[in-house]
Design a protein around this motif. Structure first.
Motif, PDB file in Angstrom:
ATOM      1  N   MET A 133       9.591  17.915   4.189  1.00 47.33           N
ATOM      2  CA  MET A 133       9.325  16.855   3.462  1.00 47.33           C
ATOM      3  C   MET A 133       9.236  17.174   2.140  1.00 47.33           C
ATOM      4  O   MET A 133       9.299  18.075   1.581  1.00 47.33           O
ATOM      5  N   GLY A 134       9.527  15.665   1.246  1.00 43.82           N
ATOM      6  CA  GLY A 134       9.430  15.839  -0.030  1.00 43.82           C
ATOM      7  C   GLY A 134       8.043  16.258  -0.435  1.00 43.82           C
ATOM      8  O   GLY A 134       7.157  16.155   0.148  1.00 43.82           O
ATOM      9  N   ALA A 135       8.013  16.730  -1.622  1.00 41.35           N
ATOM     10  CA  ALA A 135       6.966  17.449  -2.452  1.00 41.35           C
ATOM     11  C   ALA A 135       5.679  16.488  -2.141  1.00 41.35           C
ATOM     12  O   ALA A 135       5.688  15.228  -2.369  1.00 41.35           O
ATOM     13  N   GLY A 136       4.454  16.731  -1.828  1.00 40.12           N
ATOM     14  CA  GLY A 136       3.309  16.140  -1.751  1.00 40.12           C
ATOM     15  C   GLY A 136       3.155  15.081  -0.619  1.00 40.12           C
ATOM     16  O   GLY A 136       2.081  14.466  -0.697  1.00 40.12           O
ATOM     17  N   PHE A 137       3.880  14.902   0.258  1.00 36.70           N
ATOM     18  CA  PHE A 137       3.783  13.862   1.113  1.00 36.70           C
ATOM     19  C   PHE A 137       2.364  13.959   1.993  1.00 36.70           C
ATOM     20  O   PHE A 137       1.502  12.913   1.988  1.00 36.70           O
ATOM     21  N   GLY A 138       1.979  15.210   2.265  1.00 36.27           N
ATOM     22  CA  GLY A 138       0.676  15.469   2.867  1.00 36.27           C
ATOM     23  C   GLY A 138       0.367  15.747   3.997  1.00 36.27           C
ATOM     24  O   GLY A 138      -0.723  16.278   4.372  1.00 36.27           O
ATOM     25  N   HIS A 139       1.288  15.567   5.116  1.00 33.04           N
ATOM     26  CA  HIS A 139       0.910  15.832   6.502  1.00 33.04           C
ATOM     27  C   HIS A 139       2.158  15.996   7.333  1.00 33.04           C
ATOM     28  O   HIS A 139       3.199  15.405   6.753  1.00 33.04           O
ATOM     29  N   LYS A 140       2.181  16.593   8.424  1.00 32.39           N
ATOM     30  CA  LYS A 140       3.417  16.494   9.247  1.00 32.39           C
ATOM     31  C   LYS A 140       3.522  15.255   9.948  1.00 32.39           C
ATOM     32  O   LYS A 140       2.705  14.456  10.138  1.00 32.39           O
ATOM     33  N   LEU A 141       4.681  15.187  10.563  1.00 33.22           N
ATOM     34  CA  LEU A 141       5.191  14.026  11.500  1.00 33.22           C
ATOM     35  C   LEU A 141       4.830  14.515  12.816  1.00 33.22           C
ATOM     36  O   LEU A 141       5.580  15.501  13.223  1.00 33.22           O
ATOM     37  N   LEU A 173       0.812  -1.263  -0.035  1.00 35.86           N
ATOM     38  CA  LEU A 173      -0.132   0.129   0.017  1.00 35.86           C
ATOM     39  C   LEU A 173       1.011   1.164  -0.018  1.00 35.86           C
ATOM     40  O   LEU A 173       1.901   1.419   0.787  1.00 35.86           O
ATOM     41  N   ALA A 174       0.503   1.948  -0.940  1.00 30.73           N
ATOM     42  CA  ALA A 174       1.438   3.287  -0.932  1.00 30.73           C
ATOM     43  C   ALA A 174       0.627   4.553  -0.990  1.00 30.73           C
ATOM     44  O   ALA A 174      -0.490   4.496  -1.797  1.00 30.73           O
ATOM     45  N   GLY A 175       1.040   5.693  -0.208  1.00 30.65           N
ATOM     46  CA  GLY A 175       0.101   6.886  -0.374  1.00 30.65           C
ATOM     47  C   GLY A 175       0.850   8.204  -0.191  1.00 30.65           C
ATOM     48  O   GLY A 175       2.085   8.280  -0.072  1.00 30.65           O
ATOM     49  N   LEU A 176       0.162   9.193  -0.701  1.00 25.47           N
ATOM     50  CA  LEU A 176       0.722  10.562  -0.777  1.00 25.47           C
ATOM     51  C   LEU A 176      -0.629  11.254   0.033  1.00 25.47           C
ATOM     52  O   LEU A 176      -1.700  10.838  -0.363  1.00 25.47           O
ATOM     53  N   GLY A 177      -0.339  12.530   0.560  1.00 26.25           N
ATOM     54  CA  GLY A 177      -1.410  13.179   1.055  1.00 26.25           C
ATOM     55  C   GLY A 177      -2.011  14.019  -0.059  1.00 26.25           C
ATOM     56  O   GLY A 177      -2.145  13.628  -1.236  1.00 26.25           O
ATOM     57  N   GLY A 178      -1.901  15.291   0.239  1.00 26.94           N
ATOM     58  CA  GLY A 178      -2.461  16.566  -0.871  1.00 26.94           C
ATOM     59  C   GLY A 178      -1.291  16.467  -1.908  1.00 26.94           C
ATOM     60  O   GLY A 178      -0.320  17.405  -1.889  1.00 26.94           O
ATOM     61  N   TRP A 179      -0.896  15.725  -2.938  1.00 26.09           N
ATOM     62  CA  TRP A 179       0.140  15.641  -3.687  1.00 26.09           C
ATOM     63  C   TRP A 179       0.263  16.535  -4.398  1.00 26.09           C
ATOM     64  O   TRP A 179       1.252  17.007  -5.137  1.00 26.09           O
ATOM     65  N   LYS A 180      -1.045  17.074  -4.814  1.00 22.31           N
ATOM     66  CA  LYS A 180      -0.850  18.286  -5.859  1.00 22.31           C
ATOM     67  C   LYS A 180      -2.148  19.343  -5.266  1.00 22.31           C
ATOM     68  O   LYS A 180      -3.195  18.688  -4.875  1.00 22.31           O
ATOM     69  N   ALA A 181      -2.068  20.378  -5.817  1.00 23.72           N
ATOM     70  CA  ALA A 181      -3.137  21.303  -5.164  1.00 23.72           C
ATOM     71  C   ALA A 181      -4.516  20.859  -5.895  1.00 23.72           C
ATOM     72  O   ALA A 181      -4.525  20.877  -6.935  1.00 23.72           O
ATOM     73  N   GLU A 182      -5.486  20.973  -5.058  1.00 22.23           N
ATOM     74  CA  GLU A 182      -6.907  20.521  -5.565  1.00 22.23           C
ATOM     75  C   GLU A 182      -7.801  21.488  -4.809  1.00 22.23           C
ATOM     76  O   GLU A 182      -7.190  21.969  -3.684  1.00 22.23           O
ATOM     77  N   ALA A 183      -8.788  22.008  -5.348  1.00 23.52           N
ATOM     78  CA  ALA A 183      -9.824  22.685  -4.497  1.00 23.52           C
ATOM     79  C   ALA A 183     -10.318  21.788  -2.907  1.00 23.52           C
ATOM     80  O   ALA A 183     -10.123  20.692  -3.072  1.00 23.52           O
TER      81      ALA A 183
END
Ligand code: FAD
Length: 398
Positions: A390-398, A261-271
């Motif tokens: 963080m690398g771009a688009g990871f999506g949240h803080k640690l 399973l692999a994930g990214l949070g808000g990896w690119k800007a969306e409304a």
């Protein structure tokens, strides 16, 4: 939990993993707990969770929540009963030179909390993880006993345990509003206008929370961010632990013996998303991007076939940390929301601590004071001294 629990009458709005955990701990302590959900048990974002159970945080109180919750996941049958599907895989946060001193400081902090973790070099990581590419890694923080769980089984098991202790679940019953007399909460009104009285109400409604608080003149300022995860087929001879890869900007974990399973949070800007109406499947370019980042760390996954995936909503608070505690201005009204993409793994001790706060006016399992609502109203956001770049688009803080 003290005697004051007995007879307390508490309504919980939301039957996700956090609401069910609060209900379990309240009911176990002798309170009357009623959980309302506009859908069913685990109808919201908990079902979409990646369900990583790691303890590496940069904010000590959050690490303490995760560490004490890890004990629940490891001993689920004894503490809660039923199953949560916990699988121990090991976990690594990998960083390059930019973040190396932060990682060392965070590991020292985590060890002082009690977390079993250590700093490992790239060569040491390679020994632990023979399929990993480590040439760009300066250091990693490794947790041998972290893993992942089954988010639906976890939530359902908490709900079943709560029911065994007498909690009631009113599913398919929306809460239309919170009612109060003067400054004190008196209950809720449901979607068909019925009033349900209570001594205390706790709103645990994820991205829907502000809609319930706003009529009372207060809100957290939660933003709904769409986040995606994808499952790839993995040759069974390729094994890896859980990673948060701050260099490539991704996270991934094994899923059973032959999937990743692999994930990214808000990896690119969306409304900003609407949690009741958002695109639930993966975007094609997301699948390509997350596989590419996965393959940077595990090169043998470069051609891994895509199996399936989905999107969910992160309930992101103004400082990307949960808001837990009393709601200012209305006595006996509580909230636990804004988990910002990381609220699954801490749900067991969030439930224990919130139940203590509701019943005893203070939380002792973990002191929730740092997560209080006041910080939002006063603009005193939580800032970790060693937050990672963080690398771009990871999506949240640690
Ligand atoms: C794609 C994705 C991956 C994630 N990965 C991880 C991870 O690896 N590790 C981790 O720790 N966390 C992860 N998270 C975050 C974690 O899943 C969430 O923080 C957690 O599940 C939140 O649980 P909750 O109970 O607060 O909210 P939810 O599960 O969303 O529950 C809220 C409930 O409130 C109900 N509700 C809303 N409004 C009303 C109303 N008016 N009346 C009645 N009921 C109402 C909803 O129906 C819903 O059931 C991830 C999240 C997503 C989306």
């Amino acid at each position: 939990m003290t005697q004051t629990a007995s007879g307390a009458n508490v309504i919980i709005v939301g039957a996700g993993v956090v609401g069910c955990s609060i209900a379990f701990h309240l009911a176990r302590a002798g309170a009357r707990a009623r959980v309302f959900d506009k859908g069913g048990i685990c109808a919201g974002m908990s079902a979409r969770s990646g369900a990583l159970v790691r303890m590496h945080y940069t904010f000590a109180p959050e690490a303490e929540l995760a560490w004490k919750s890890h004990n629940y996941f490891q001993n689920w049958g004894e503490i809660v009963g039923g199953r949560c599907g916990f699988v121990e895989t090991g976990f690594a946060v990998v960083v390059d030179e930019r973040n190396a001193s932060r990682l060392r400081a965070n590991v020292t902090m985590l060890q002082s909390v009690g977390v079993n973790t250590e700093v490992v070099t790239a060569a040491e990581l390679r020994k632990l993880e023979p399929h990993a590419f480590v040439d760009d890694v300066a250091l990693a923080a490794y947790e041998p006993h972290s893993g992942y769980a089954d988010p639906v089984a976890t939530t359902e098991s908490l709900a079943s345990a709560a029911k065994r202790h007498g909690a009631e679940f009113l599913v398919n019953t929306a809460v239309a509003g919170i009612i109060h007399s003067g400054e004190r909460v008196t209950g809720i009104v449901d979607g068909v206008g019925r009033v349900h009285e209570a001594d205390a109400v706790c709103v645990v409604a994820g991205p829907w929370t502000d809609a319930l608080l706003a009529p009372l003149g207060v809100k957290i300022g939660i933003k709904s961010e769409r986040a995606q995860i994808a499952f790839f087929k993995r040759p069974p001879q390729i094994q890896h632990c859980i990673y948060i890869d701050t260099i490539a900007g991704s996270y991934f974990r094994p899923h059973g013996g032959d999937m990743t399973l692999a994930g990214l949070g808000g990896w690119k800007a969306e409304a900003e998303a609407n949690p009741d109406d958002f695109r639930e499947s993966n975007d094609d370019d997301f699948v390509a991007a997350v596989r590419e980042r996965l393959a940077k760390r595990i090169p043998a996954m470069a051609d891994a076939p895509y199996s399936r995936g989905h999107a969910g909503i992160y309930d992101v608070s103004p400082d990307a940390r949960a808001v837990m505690g009393r709601v200012p201005g209305v006595e006996r009204l509580f909230v636990a929301a804004g988990f910002s993409g990381t609220g699954f793994k801490t749900a067991p001790t969030v439930g224990a601590s919130m139940a203590e706060l509701i019943l005893n006016c203070t939380s002792t399992t973990v002191d929730l004071t740092p997560f209080g609502f006041d910080r939002i109203l006063n603009g005193r956001m939580i800032e970790s001294p060693n937050e990672y770049e963080m690398g771009a688009g990871f999506g949240h803080k640690l």
